[in-house]
Motif scaffolding. Sequence first.
Motif, short mmCIF file in Angstrom:
data_model
loop_
_atom_site.label_atom_id
_atom_site.label_comp_id
_atom_site.label_asym_id
_atom_site.label_seq_id
_atom_site.Cartn_x
_atom_site.Cartn_y
_atom_site.Cartn_z
N ASP A 41 10.21 7.85 1.66
CA ASP A 41 10.91 6.58 1.83
C ASP A 41 9.94 5.45 2.18
OD1 ASP A 41 13.37 7.68 1.26
OD2 ASP A 41 13.88 8.08 3.35
N SER A 42 8.96 5.76 3.03
CA SER A 42 7.94 4.75 3.36
C SER A 42 7.09 4.43 2.14
CB SER A 42 7.05 5.24 4.51
OG SER A 42 7.79 5.35 5.70
N GLU A 44 8.12 4.46 -0.92
CA GLU A 44 8.94 3.58 -1.75
C GLU A 44 8.90 2.15 -1.24
OE1 GLU A 44 13.59 2.81 -3.04
OE2 GLU A 44 13.06 4.65 -1.98
N GLU A 45 9.09 1.97 0.04
CA GLU A 45 9.07 0.62 0.62
C GLU A 45 7.73 -0.05 0.37
OE1 GLU A 45 10.04 0.91 4.73
OE2 GLU A 45 12.04 1.75 4.38
N MET A 46 6.65 0.72 0.53
CA MET A 46 5.32 0.15 0.40
C MET A 46 5.00 -0.22 -1.05
SD MET A 46 1.76 1.63 2.01
CE MET A 46 2.48 1.63 3.65
N ILE A 48 7.12 -1.09 -3.35
CA ILE A 48 7.90 -2.29 -3.68
C ILE A 48 7.18 -3.52 -3.16
CG2 ILE A 48 10.04 -3.53 -3.18
CD1 ILE A 48 11.46 -0.80 -3.20
N GLU A 49 6.64 -3.43 -1.95
CA GLU A 49 5.88 -4.55 -1.39
C GLU A 49 4.62 -4.80 -2.22
OE1 GLU A 49 5.02 -3.67 2.66
OE2 GLU A 49 7.12 -3.63 3.30
N CYS A 64 4.32 3.08 -9.04
CA CYS A 64 5.74 2.92 -8.80
C CYS A 64 6.53 3.95 -9.60
CB CYS A 64 6.17 1.51 -9.17
SG CYS A 64 7.96 1.23 -9.15
#
Length: 289
Positions: A41-42, A44-46, A48-49, A64
């Motif tokens: 999950d982290s 994925e967040e990273m 996207i950033e 990605c």
Amino acid sequence: MKFIIALVVSVAIVFCEHAAAQDHGSTKAQQALSLIDVDLDSAEEMIIEAISDNPHSAKDHFYCGRIMGRQASDAFFSALSYAKKSLACLQKAVALAPKNVDYRKGLINFYLGAPSIAGGDKQAALEQVNVIKQLDSSQGVVVELDYYRKIKELLTLEKRLAHALTADPQSAIVHYQYGLLLQQTGDYNRAQSHFVLASEQGENREIAYEALYQLGRNAVFAKDFISQGTAALQHYLTIENSTVMPSKSWAHYRLSQLYTLHSDNTLAQKHRLLAADTDDKVLLNLLEN
């Protein structure tokens, strides 16, 4: 479907290492990828950033594709959503680096591995094959052969292989692919000959090494060529495996099978124990039976 998507993820991104020379990507994207097996999950967040900060990096988009694909393999209700995100990232990577053959290979593998509802498309894969043939004729031959093998058009594949061998009789990859086709159809004697030729060609070491493994595997299927298969696997165990090559645990398993065929139960048991040193669930299941 979840299994299919997981397979797509595993094959769609194996070409990423070669692409690195052209686009190093952002530090944040590299950090995101490093979290893929730790905190998805982290990751994925990273990623996207990273893409928000660096929208023109093909490699960031390729990463990605990997991260979203892994999410698809782990998810249930949201698996299709993540698969589509993975495909969008792969397509963006190709759009940003249209001459990068490796990104296109990843896209082909997605198209061929995914169900249509998740973006799978044989025709779209063939279009990418044809582009690669224009960009790099030598790689195009390999990609085209792989395409027909994966869609199981075996007669077309055999024709393409025969044509490719006429053009380049010493091609390790063509001999290797021909061996796989003949092995699949049960023609183990001819398969063995092609694997031998592939293992002897030096222009592609990884293919030559994989041919060594197949010499052992084919000997198991044929219940013949025991000495040749054993020697090939013993050699295979001395080399450094890449992540896309069969593991040494698999080589030990094949050796155990060959020693069983040779009625050497002591060595067969020794290699079964060595093969069991793995996290590969498929192999562990085989060892239990």
